[in-house]
Design a protein around this motif. Structure first.
Motif, PDB file in Angstrom:
ATOM      1  N   THR A   1       0.832  -1.204   0.000  1.00 53.20           N
ATOM      2  CA  THR A   1       0.000   0.000   0.000  1.00 53.20           C
ATOM      3  C   THR A   1       0.863   1.249   0.000  1.00 53.20           C
ATOM      4  OG1 THR A   1      -1.754  -1.169   1.168  1.00 53.20           O
ATOM      5  CG2 THR A   1      -1.803   1.233   1.249  1.00 53.20           C
ATOM      6  N   MET A   2       1.890   1.258   0.840  1.00 53.90           N
ATOM      7  CA  MET A   2       2.776   2.417   0.918  1.00 53.90           C
ATOM      8  C   MET A   2       3.515   2.631  -0.404  1.00 53.90           C
ATOM      9  SD  MET A   2       2.157   3.764   3.682  1.00 53.90           S
ATOM     10  CE  MET A   2       3.338   5.038   3.388  1.00 53.90           C
ATOM     11  N   GLU A   3       3.967   1.564  -1.016  1.00 53.13           N
ATOM     12  CA  GLU A   3       4.654   1.698  -2.299  1.00 53.13           C
ATOM     13  C   GLU A   3       3.717   2.306  -3.340  1.00 53.13           C
ATOM     14  OE1 GLU A   3       5.857  -2.316  -3.006  1.00 53.13           O
ATOM     15  OE2 GLU A   3       7.685  -2.120  -1.827  1.00 53.13           O
ATOM     16  N   GLN A   4       2.479   1.832  -3.374  1.00 49.03           N
ATOM     17  CA  GLN A   4       1.523   2.352  -4.352  1.00 49.03           C
ATOM     18  C   GLN A   4       1.183   3.819  -4.089  1.00 49.03           C
ATOM     19  OE1 GLN A   4       0.269   0.753  -7.080  1.00 49.03           O
ATOM     20  NE2 GLN A   4       1.559  -0.993  -6.607  1.00 49.03           N
ATOM     21  N   GLU A   5       1.119   4.207  -2.817  1.00 48.68           N
ATOM     22  CA  GLU A   5       0.776   5.589  -2.490  1.00 48.68           C
ATOM     23  C   GLU A   5       1.941   6.546  -2.702  1.00 48.68           C
ATOM     24  OE1 GLU A   5      -0.691   5.606   1.500  1.00 48.68           O
ATOM     25  OE2 GLU A   5      -2.646   4.832   0.931  1.00 48.68           O
TER      26      GLU A   5
END
Length: 159
Positions: free
Chosen positions: A74-78
């Protein structure tokens, strides 16, 4: 046998996180899950606990590991702009896969030099110190308010 319990419990932990994870604080959940899984796996193994207790310890560690990859993804995508995702994700994966054989090589020498229990304890302490830093690293405090916000960096001239 304990590793099987870890894998199945990690899957269960991921499913549990899918159900209730949206209500949990992201940074704290990430840091605590890493810390608990480290303690439950490395130190239970180093203490030489009987197999049934070791299996339970690994299973609990697996449940704690469950939320880690969904939070990371999730953090990578955000954080990573869409134009750079292939490059950044490829570089991250390459670095992770580069570290695995190096860690195994160092662990082999360490176990040969000091023995299995001190080797496990040393690697467990290193792992625990690096994961505890997730709870106190000031650059990670922004993780809390990232949902729905645009990426802080804009890349206009990316091919």
């Amino acid at each position: 046998m304990a590793e099987r319990g870890l894998g199945g419990a990690a899957f269960a932990g991921t499913l549990l996180f899918a159900a209730i994870g949206h209500r949990l604080p992201r940074r704290l959940t990430f840091g605590l899950c890493f810390c608990f899984s480290t303690i439950l796996r490395f130190f239970a193994l180093a203490l030489g606990l009987p197999l049934p207790i070791l299996i339970v310890s690994y299973a609990l560690g697996g449940v704690a590991i469950g939320p880690i990859n969904p939070i990371l993804s999730t953090m990578e995508q955000e954080l990573v702009p869409a134009e750079l995702r292939a490059r950044v994700f490829g570089a991250l994966t390459a670095m992770a896969f580069l570290g695995m054989p190096i860690g195994g090589l160092i662990a082999g020498f360490l176990v040969d030099w000091l023995g299995i229990t001190p080797g496990i304890l040393i690697f467990g302490c290193i792992y625990l110190l690096s994961t505890i830093s997730l709870l106190f690293n000031p650059s990670l405090k922004g993780w809390i308010n990232l949902k729905g916000l645009p990426s802080p960096m804009v890349y206009n001239n990316v091919p």
